[in-house]
Design an enzyme around this catalytic site. Structure first.
Site, PDB file in Angstrom:
ATOM      1  N   ASP A  25       3.349   6.489   8.062  1.00 42.79           N
ATOM      2  CA  ASP A  25       3.428   5.453   7.033  1.00 42.79           C
ATOM      3  C   ASP A  25       4.864   5.475   6.517  1.00 42.79           C
ATOM      4  O   ASP A  25       5.250   6.352   5.763  1.00 42.79           O
ATOM      5  CB  ASP A  25       2.428   5.775   5.908  1.00 42.79           C
ATOM      6  CG  ASP A  25       2.560   4.814   4.724  1.00 42.79           C
ATOM      7  OD1 ASP A  25       3.373   3.871   4.801  1.00 42.79           O
ATOM      8  OD2 ASP A  25       1.847   5.023   3.718  1.00 42.79           O
ATOM      9  N   LYS A  90      13.620   0.212   3.064  1.00 42.67           N
ATOM     10  CA  LYS A  90      12.661  -0.716   3.647  1.00 42.67           C
ATOM     11  C   LYS A  90      12.817  -2.122   3.065  1.00 42.67           C
ATOM     12  O   LYS A  90      12.448  -3.103   3.699  1.00 42.67           O
ATOM     13  CB  LYS A  90      11.251  -0.185   3.376  1.00 42.67           C
ATOM     14  CG  LYS A  90      10.143  -0.885   4.131  1.00 42.67           C
ATOM     15  CD  LYS A  90       8.833  -0.207   3.799  1.00 42.67           C
ATOM     16  CE  LYS A  90       7.645  -0.822   4.495  1.00 42.67           C
ATOM     17  NZ  LYS A  90       6.412  -0.102   4.137  1.00 42.67           N
ATOM     18  N   GLU A 188      -0.183  -2.220   7.699  1.00 41.47           N
ATOM     19  CA  GLU A 188      -0.650  -1.225   6.732  1.00 41.47           C
ATOM     20  C   GLU A 188      -2.084  -1.468   6.245  1.00 41.47           C
ATOM     21  O   GLU A 188      -2.896  -0.540   6.259  1.00 41.47           O
ATOM     22  CB  GLU A 188       0.337  -1.138   5.562  1.00 41.47           C
ATOM     23  CG  GLU A 188       1.622  -0.428   5.977  1.00 41.47           C
ATOM     24  CD  GLU A 188       2.811  -0.701   5.070  1.00 41.47           C
ATOM     25  OE1 GLU A 188       2.612  -1.295   3.990  1.00 41.47           O
ATOM     26  OE2 GLU A 188       3.929  -0.322   5.442  1.00 41.47           O
ATOM     27  N   ASP A 210      -3.238  -4.090  -1.048  1.00 40.23           N
ATOM     28  CA  ASP A 210      -2.248  -3.039  -0.792  1.00 40.23           C
ATOM     29  C   ASP A 210      -0.940  -3.352  -1.520  1.00 40.23           C
ATOM     30  O   ASP A 210      -0.148  -4.177  -1.069  1.00 40.23           O
ATOM     31  CB  ASP A 210      -2.029  -2.940   0.729  1.00 40.23           C
ATOM     32  CG  ASP A 210      -1.005  -1.877   1.110  1.00 40.23           C
ATOM     33  OD1 ASP A 210      -0.436  -1.228   0.209  1.00 40.23           O
ATOM     34  OD2 ASP A 210      -0.773  -1.689   2.320  1.00 40.23           O
TER      35      ASP A 210
END
Lengths: 624, 179
Positions: A25, A90, A188, A210
């Site tokens: 992850d 990211k 994800e 999420d």
């Protein structure tokens, strides 16, 4: 009489050793790695027992013993050495410079590089976000190899479902740079659904909400007999807990009457204080903030939950809007959703929980660790993809998050693949010429929902040349879009009457080309030439062994699809590859692998067709 | 070698407009379990490539058979009835007049005082008319004569007008989400 064993198509019949595989992850704030050991998925901790790795990389003096720090060690320097310590890479990956600067105006870095390839100036030179992510992946990979006691066959790396093509491609590039073999890019929320679904055994429609540090995804899935079918996904790849922090920071800057630009370390300090305050406001009503200002004075204030809620209300509302749209795209009523699973650290914020509960009219599930569930799901999928569970019934059917299209006359976008189409997918659309005698056509590939080219993300441009001169509208140009199981796009264009063809792997406008990656790989190795040659040889040898094993297993299983001559021929080519792979030339091995691929093309096709025929034959409706 | 399967054969069902959707979805999942690229992550690159191709084909087949308008078009095509292209002139003037009225109705929705209510009313009206044409088309396809197939094709074209109006409705709805 012994019973014959029949394996799933594509799976080896020979028992093999357990292949080491892991799920990563790669988060905005934190990253984790997990693996299935003795049938159970678990996160892997470092030697200090920490499993969460802060996604922070600090570039120190190249002469110092630890020139590149990753994780908690880097985090310790994020205020004192903000310029050389990169957090939340990211949020930068696969984005243009202007995109980054308009979304995050107060980042404490000095940017350089061109519009489509932004880099950050550090004391170790210019660093791009792909390199930062690669350092994190490398650290996690090493950790897993140490803990599991061997090299990993491959990893599954998770990405936000809402990541566009450039962001996905850049993530894959980072893995390549880190020397990690990517089995699959996995969304994800889908990973979270796998972890949740297999654990609970639930069947029916579930929603995964999420909200991470930098990204938000909502996915609606139908769970049925091991199949995880994503019905729709939505979200925002630039909305997360960091934005809650930014809202708080802006508020604090205003309250403390500070004028921007502030020093990089004060900006970092503000972000940290805001984040801490946000976290303590999840379990208490007030939080204290205390800042060491640049003029050596201290400024403090007290924040309340009410203030935080007010500051983030519009952001939370945005997430609910995405939920509504995804349910609509999935043709699902809110009542049909049997469970709402909360994933990502930012779902701890009480306002988020309350609003989600109100929207779905159901208490969201928060019992599974929102920080670990994605890595766990990725580990389960990695174990399956590595071939460790041939009897597994699990299948993930994912979708494209954003529509893909082409520019047509007048700056409009013609959609070729609409959002929420199940992948892999191949779609073709025909276009024609606009002018008499036109011999070339510009193909502009776009991603997004809006009608105008300027409002969509430009992914690539290429030209189809050599169209025979015809009157306007007479040429038939067929443009084919293909999206693979990683969600990555490739586009080809062909003029039908002449067969003139042009194709592109869509990865140019943003991110790095293969040459640049190879160069960076070389640069990262100490004894560049020798190291890289040894690595390439090793990679090809592993690949050769893998291909031979899979084809031998296929022959054992489906010999009846070949005649004696064909078997002899394939065995001959296998033997030749086996011999060559004992040698020292990576190139020769590669060529021999290609030869074997060609020699088995027809066999592969027959096997595939036979498994399709077998899948449904003799099955009655009830039995399915 | 086997001949190339049409989508109905692929799903092991008879060539008909009436499709049992629950069966279709189960069969789809069964087929994907046998060809999906995830099942070939460890196979040769040749097989991986083929898996992507076959899996994409099955996805397309499923979408085509699942969605009634696409299914109708595909079925008529198998029967050799070619859909005229979009630019092809349309002779049913009263239908075209009605379409213009409906477009105007949607324009009025945007400027209405109560957009939500106006939108709901417009949706209701559209769906009634859509259903009428759809029922006609279903019967004509099921009759399966040269004449009825041609008529079905005509109704299919009309239904596509309604699909466009529905896209317009979705746009209006989306713009409501954005406030």
């Amino acid at each position: 009489m012994a019973l014959l064993q029949i394996a799933e198509p594509g799976q080896s019949t020979v028992p093999h050793e357990h292949r080491l595989a892991a799920g990563i992850d790669l988060g905005t704030t934190n990253s984790l790695i997990a693996s299935v050991q003795s049938g159970k998925p678990n996160t892997i901790a470092d030697q200090q027992g920490r499993d969460i790795l802060p996604s922070i990389v600090s570039y120190q003096d190249s002469s110092s013993e630890q020139a590149i720090l990753v994780g908690d060690e880097a985090k310790a320097l994020s205020v004192s050495d903000a310029k050389n310590t990169i957090t939340s890479a990211k949020r930068l990956i696969g984005r243009s410079l202007s995109d980054i600067q308009s979304k995050y105006p107060s980042l404490p870095y000095q940017f350089c590089g061109d519009e489509n390839h932004p880099e950050i100036v550090t004391r170790q030179g210019n660093i791009n976000p792909v390199q930062v992510s690669a350092e994190i992946l490398k650290t996690l990979n090493q950790r897993a190899e140490q803990a599991l006691g061997g090299e990993l066959t491959g990893v599954v790396v998770t990405v936000p479902a809402h990541f566009d093509d450039a962001q996905r491609q850049s993530t894959k590039d980072a893995a390549k740079l880190a020397g990690v073999n990517v089995l699959r890019l996995l969304n994800e929320p889908t990973a979270a659904a796998v972890a949740y679904g297999l654990d609970s055994g639930q069947e029916g429609v579930i929603a995964i909400f999420d909200l991470g540090g930098g990204t938000f995804d909502i996915s609606v899935l139908r769970l049925n007999k091991g199949v995880f079918e994503v019905l729709a996904t939505g979200g925002d790849s630039a909305l997360g807990g960091d934005d809650f922090d930014v809202a708080l920071v802006d508020y604090l800057v205003e309250q403390a009457a500070l004028t921007r630009p502030l020093s990089p370390s004060l900006e970092r300090q503000l972000m940290q204080q805001a984040c801490l305050a946000k976290e303590s406001l999840t379990y208490q009503d007030t939080a204290e903030v205390s800042l060491a200002l640049d003029n050596a004075q201290t400024w403090s204030t007290s924040l309340t939950t009410a203030t935080l809620n007010e500051l983030i209300a519009s952001l939370v509302k945005k997430t609910l809007r995405a939920c509504r749209r995804s349910l609509k795209d999935a043709s699902i009523n809110i009542e049909e959703v049997i469970e709402v699973v909360m994933v990502g650290g930012s779902t701890r914020v009480p306002l988020v929980r309350a609003e989600v509960e109100k929207f779905f009219n159901k208490k969201p599930l928060t019992s599974i660790d929102p920080d670990k569930v994605v890595a766990i799901g990725a580990a389960i999928q990695a174990d399956i993809l590595a071939g460790n569970k041939p009897e597994s019934d699990v299948l993930l059917l994912d979708v494209t998050p954003l529509s893909l299209g082409l520019e047509t006359m007048g700056g409009l976008v013609e959609k070729v693949i609409p959002r929420n189409t199940t992948i892999p997918v191949a779609k073709a659309q025909e276009f024609t010429t606009f002018k008499d005698g036109q011999t070339a056509m510009a193909v502009h590939v776009l991603q997004g929902e809006r009608e105008l080219v300027d409002d969509c993300r430009s992914l690539a441009r290429f030209e189809l040349r050599g169209i025979p001169a015809m009157t306007a509208g007479a040429a038939h140009i067929r443009v084919t879009f293909k999206v693979d199981a990683d969600g990555l796009l490739s586009v080809t264009a062909m003029e039908k009457s002449s067969g003139v063809e042009s194709s592109i792997e869509v990865k140019p406008s943003f991110g790095l080309d293969d040459g640049k990656i190879a160069q960076m790989l070389k640069d990262s190795m100490n004894n560049a030439k020798a190291d890289i040659d040894a690595r390439m040889l090793k990679e090809q040898q592993v690949e050769a062994a893998r291909v031979i094993e899979s084809i031998q297993a296929a022959i054992v299983q489906d010999k009846h699809l070949l005649d004696a001559n064909e078997v002899a021929n394939i065995e001959q080519v296998i033997k030749s590859l086996a011999d060559i792979s004992q040698g020292e030339s990576a190139n020769e091995i590669e060529t021999a692998i290609e030869k074997l691929d060609q020699a088995t093309a027809i066999f592969a096709e027959r096997r595939m067709d036979s498994s399709i025929n077998k899948a449904l034959s003799g099955q009655s409706v009830e039995k399915l | 070698m086997r001949a190339i399967l049409d989508y109905f054969q692929l799903f092991n069902i008879e060539q008909s407009f009436n499709v049992e959707l629950s069966y279709l979805s189960q069969a789809y999942q069964t087929l994907q379990k046998s060809v999906h690229p995830d099942r070939f992550a460890h196979a040769s690159s040749q097989e991986q490539l083929l898996a992507v191709q076959k899996s994409a084909e099955i996805n397309d087949a499923y979408q085509t058979l699942k969605e009634p308008i696409k299914r109708a078009e595909y079925l008529l095509n198998l029967r050799g009835v070619e859909m005229p292209n979009e630019q092809h002139s349309f002779s049913d003037t009263s239908f075209l007049m009605r379409q213009m009225e409906l477009r105007e109705m949607l324009d009025d929705v945007k400027t209405s005082n109560d957009v939500d209510a106006a939108l709901a009313e417009a949706q209701r009206e559209l769906s009634i008319e859509h259903q009428q044409h759809f029922d006609l088309m279903s019967a004509q396809i099921n009759e399966n004569s040269a004449a009825s197939n041609a008529l079905a094709c005509d109704n299919l074209r009309k239904l596509k007008f309604y699909q466009k109006l529905n896209i317009e409705i979705e746009r209006i709805e989306d713009s409501l989400f954005d406030d």
